[in-house]
Structure formats: C-alpha cells, structure tokens
Design a protein around this motif. Structure first.
Motif, PDB file in Angstrom:
ATOM      1  N   ARG A   2       0.829  -1.196   0.000  1.00  0.00           N
ATOM      2  CA  ARG A   2       0.000   0.000   0.000  1.00  0.00           C
ATOM      3  C   ARG A   2       0.869   1.253   0.000  1.00  0.00           C
ATOM      4  N   ARG A   4       2.068   4.979   0.793  1.00  0.00           N
ATOM      5  CA  ARG A   4       1.929   5.888   1.921  1.00  0.00           C
ATOM      6  C   ARG A   4       1.010   7.045   1.553  1.00  0.00           C
ATOM      7  N   LYS A   5       0.338   7.567   2.552  1.00  0.00           N
ATOM      8  CA  LYS A   5      -0.606   8.650   2.327  1.00  0.00           C
ATOM      9  C   LYS A   5       0.114   9.889   1.798  1.00  0.00           C
ATOM     10  N   LYS A   6      -0.453  10.483   0.768  1.00  0.00           N
ATOM     11  CA  LYS A   6       0.087  11.700   0.166  1.00  0.00           C
ATOM     12  C   LYS A   6      -0.824  12.869   0.553  1.00  0.00           C
ATOM     13  N   LYS A   7      -0.334  13.759   1.412  1.00  0.00           N
ATOM     14  CA  LYS A   7      -1.173  14.858   1.883  1.00  0.00           C
ATOM     15  C   LYS A   7      -1.606  15.781   0.751  1.00  0.00           C
ATOM     16  N   ARG A  10      -5.204  14.644  -2.431  1.00  0.00           N
ATOM     17  CA  ARG A  10      -6.618  15.015  -2.491  1.00  0.00           C
ATOM     18  C   ARG A  10      -6.826  16.470  -2.915  1.00  0.00           C
ATOM     19  N   SER A  70      -7.473   3.938  -4.630  1.00  0.00           N
ATOM     20  CA  SER A  70      -6.740   4.873  -3.785  1.00  0.00           C
ATOM     21  C   SER A  70      -6.611   6.257  -4.411  1.00  0.00           C
ATOM     22  N   ASP A  72      -4.680   8.473  -3.130  1.00  0.00           N
ATOM     23  CA  ASP A  72      -3.252   8.772  -3.044  1.00  0.00           C
ATOM     24  C   ASP A  72      -2.537   8.303  -4.309  1.00  0.00           C
TER      25      ASP A  72
END
Length: 225
Positions: A2, A4-7, A10, A70, A72
């Motif tokens: 998975r 990593r979250k990308k700020k 969005r 996703s 992200d």
C-alpha cells in the motif's frame, strides 16, 4: 504494498478537471463526459498512471477512464499524466480518473457505457484460495465486465504471476470469452502494440517472464454507441 498517504493528493485531485469526484453519478453517461466522441477504454487498477498516460497519448481519438481505489495513487497518476502530456505540449483531453472499488464497478458503469476495451495490468494475484474471488479476473468480476462491454469488447490482461495467468485463461473460457492471443513470455514474442507499465519494467528487469492474454466478449444484447 500500500502506498503511503500523500497529503497533497486530495487537494490536487480536487483541482484536477479530469478527476471525477462522484463516478457513480456518471453511471451510463460516461460517453457524454468526454469532449471527444471516440470509443471508451478502461484501465482497472491504473496505479501510478504510467501505462495510462502513454497509451492515451498514442491514441488521441480514444477516451480513457482510469479507475483505482486509492486517491493517493491517483494523485501520483495525475502528476505522471500531466508530465507526459506537457512533454508533448498537449492538453489532457482524453483521460478521466475515478476513485472507486473495482469489485463494485457496476455501481459506476452500465451497458450504456459500452466500453470497447478493458486493460488489467499486474493486478493483485491473491494467491490464497479463499481470496481468489477478489481477483480482478475472477468469474465474478468477468460477469460484471460483461455488463459494460460493447459487442466484441476486449479485455487485455498482463501479469507476472504464473498461477494467476493460468487461472485467468480458465476464467475467460468459463465465462464465454474467446481468447484471441496468449503468451507466457510477452517480451520474447514482441507484441508490436505492447506498452510497458511501471510494474512490467520492474519484473522484466528481474528476469521474470511477462504473461499476457487478450480475450473478446461477443454480446449481441449490449448497447452500441
């Protein structure tokens, strides 16, 4: 693995004119979303968008819809698409991106969308038998795709996984698809129309043969566009 979250993903997608925030509202109306009147091709699990950007640039008269769960990942895809189109001084005018669970694809598409081609590249092989039904080529999914494919519509499939490849050929036959082409070593056979995705390049560099198949669904009851 998975991502990593990308700020930033969005907010950038919110400003992206070709990101469809509510794909279910477009169900049955995808042809009207695009400015051009070309055929509709899908990439299910479009990932970072490398394949999608390349094939869409090569085919300006075809409309492409890239779907991934996703946001992200789609944020990365948007950046890769922008970079690829900018390198050729072209606006992004034949791509749409949508975040959606592919297992529920019929909530965002139906037979009125009449997709002429579906690309499934290096999807999760889900090796444990209890998880096989989650494969994007499992008969449960193929029957969903049959509901949105145009007559004579095709599925183009690639994988590095031997078991998934063999199972997918069986799934195609079980669901009434005609297998047009198949290979256990795509690069050795040099299909002229092959476009390499980021996963394909990685696996090929490791010496892993790339398996591929093209299957056609003849559906006289589908809606032609």
């Amino acid at each position: 693995m998975r991502m990593r979250k990308k700020k930033w993903a969005r907010p950038e997608l919110a400003r992206c004119p070709y990101f469809v925030d509510d794909p279910r509202a477009q169900r049955g109306k995808w042809h009207g979303w695009f400015r051009g009147e070309g055929p509709l091709y899908l990439e299910l699990g479009c990932g970072k968008g490398v394949f999608l950007a390349e094939i869409a640039l090569r085919s300006p008269r075809i409309n492409f819809l890239g779907v991934d769960l996703s946001r992200d990942v789609l944020g990365v895809a948007r950046r890769n698409i922008e970079k690829a189109y900018a390198a050729q001084n072209r606006p992004v005018d034949n791509i749409a991106l949508a975040a959606h669970n592919i297992e529920q694809i019929l909530l965002m598409m139906d037979r009125n969308d009449a997709a002429e081609r579906i690309y499934i590249n290096f999807c999760n092989p889900w090796p444990k038998e209890k998880h096989h039904k989650r494969r994007l080529t499992h008969p449960r999914q193929l029957r969903s795709y049959q509901e949105l494919l145009a007559p004579g519509g095709e599925i183009h499939f690639k994988t590095d996984d031997d078991d998934l490849y063999r199972a997918t050929l069986r799934y195609f036959r079980e669901c009434g698809f005609e297998i047009l082409r198949q290979t256990e070593d795509l690069h050795a056979e040099s299909w002229m129309d092959n476009i390499e995705s980021e996963h394909e390049l990685m696996f090929a560099a490791q010496g892993i043969p790339i398996k591929a198949a093209v299957a056609r669904w003849e559906n006289a009851n589908a809606v032609s566009t």
